[in-house]
Write an enzyme that holds these catalytic residues in place. Structure first.
Site, short mmCIF file in Angstrom:
data_model
loop_
_atom_site.label_atom_id
_atom_site.label_comp_id
_atom_site.label_asym_id
_atom_site.label_seq_id
_atom_site.Cartn_x
_atom_site.Cartn_y
_atom_site.Cartn_z
N ASP A 101 40.70 37.57 45.35
CA ASP A 101 41.66 37.70 46.45
C ASP A 101 42.96 36.98 46.08
O ASP A 101 42.96 36.08 45.24
CB ASP A 101 41.10 37.03 47.72
CG ASP A 101 39.84 37.72 48.21
OD1 ASP A 101 39.64 38.90 47.87
OD2 ASP A 101 39.07 37.06 48.93
N1 URA Z 1 34.69 36.10 47.21
C1 URA Z 1 35.77 36.12 48.03
O1 URA Z 1 35.63 36.06 49.22
N2 URA Z 1 36.98 36.16 47.45
C2 URA Z 1 37.18 36.21 46.12
O2 URA Z 1 38.32 36.25 45.67
C3 URA Z 1 36.04 36.19 45.29
C4 URA Z 1 34.81 36.14 45.85
#
Ligand code: URA
Length: 230
Positions: A101
């Site tokens: 993310d």
């Molecule tokens: N889980 C999440 O919620 N975000 C990420 O970026 C990676 C794993």
């Protein structure tokens, strides 16, 4: 693909002539003269006939220390993307093996080898992904147990593989998961009534980000790291 078939496919020579060319040592694979007609030519082999290049593809395997604020995308009109952190000549061929993310930092794999990256990210293969995290509320006593049992994700209609939570502080932990579903870690914490405020990926399989790569920097994976996948 077998070498003799590769030659006849990539030149105007018949299959029979291709065999003759190989037998006469006029074909080189990765700079070496090859006489075995059945030698396997993969998509990253460099193959020449009388010095003329028939195929030249270089495999790239990079690890990037993703900073918070960068999108795991090739381009975006609003936000900087992780590809912008990589040398321009590499950008067109690379894809991301396991996105993070925008608000997540840490280990990101960039490669042009799709078969290899699938072995790292395919949920069925259950490669461990290790995250360091901080939460808004104290981590409850039952969280580790709930994660070990698996959390039901209604959108995908599945239960996550048993995950290990190692508590490091009241609101700090290390979590190992075995898939990489959309927002998986955040959704797991939402399911137990908590919220992630900082998330950082430390490791995928045995590929470890380590301490030496500063945020925004990248490096080529070592042959051992590449071979560790699959
Ligand atoms: N889980 C999440 O919620 N975000 C990420 O970026 C990676 C794993």
């Amino acid at each position: 693909m077998r070498l003799d078939r590769f030659i006849s496919k990539h030149t105007e020579h018949s299959h029979q002539t291709a065999r003759l060319l190989v037998a006469r040592g006029r074909v080189r694979v990765n700079q070496q003269q090859v006489h075995d007609l059945r030698a396997d030519i993969d998509r990253f082999a460099t193959v020449t006939l009388d010095g003329e290049v028939l195929q030249e593809n270089t495999a790239h395997y990079l690890m990037l220390h993703k900073p918070v604020g960068y999108l795991s995308a090739t381009r975006d009109p609003c936000h900087p993307t992780v590809l912008e952190l990589v040398a321009p000549e590499l950008r067109p061929c690379l894809h991301i093996g396991g996105r993070l993310d925008r608000s997540t930092s840490g280990l990101l794999i960039l490669t042009n080898d799709g078969l290899w990256s699938r072995r790292l990210t395919e949920p069925k293969l259950k490669v461990p992904k290790v995250y360091h995290l901080r939460t808004a509320a104290p981590i409850s006593a039952e969280t580790a147990h709930r994660f070990a049992e698996g959390i039901y994700l209604s959108y995908e209609d599945l239960t996550t593989s048993p995950a290990q939570l190692q508590q490091l502080g009241e609101r700090e932990a290390r979590l190992t998961i075995y898939e990489g579903r959309y927002h998986q870690v955040k959704r797991m914490f939402t399911a137990v009534g908590n919220r992630i405020v900082a998330l950082h990926r430390e490791r995928m399989g045995s590929i470890d980000l380590g301490e030496d790569l500063s945020s925004g920097a990248y490096r080529a994976l070592t042959p051992i790291e590449i071979a560790s996948v699959g």
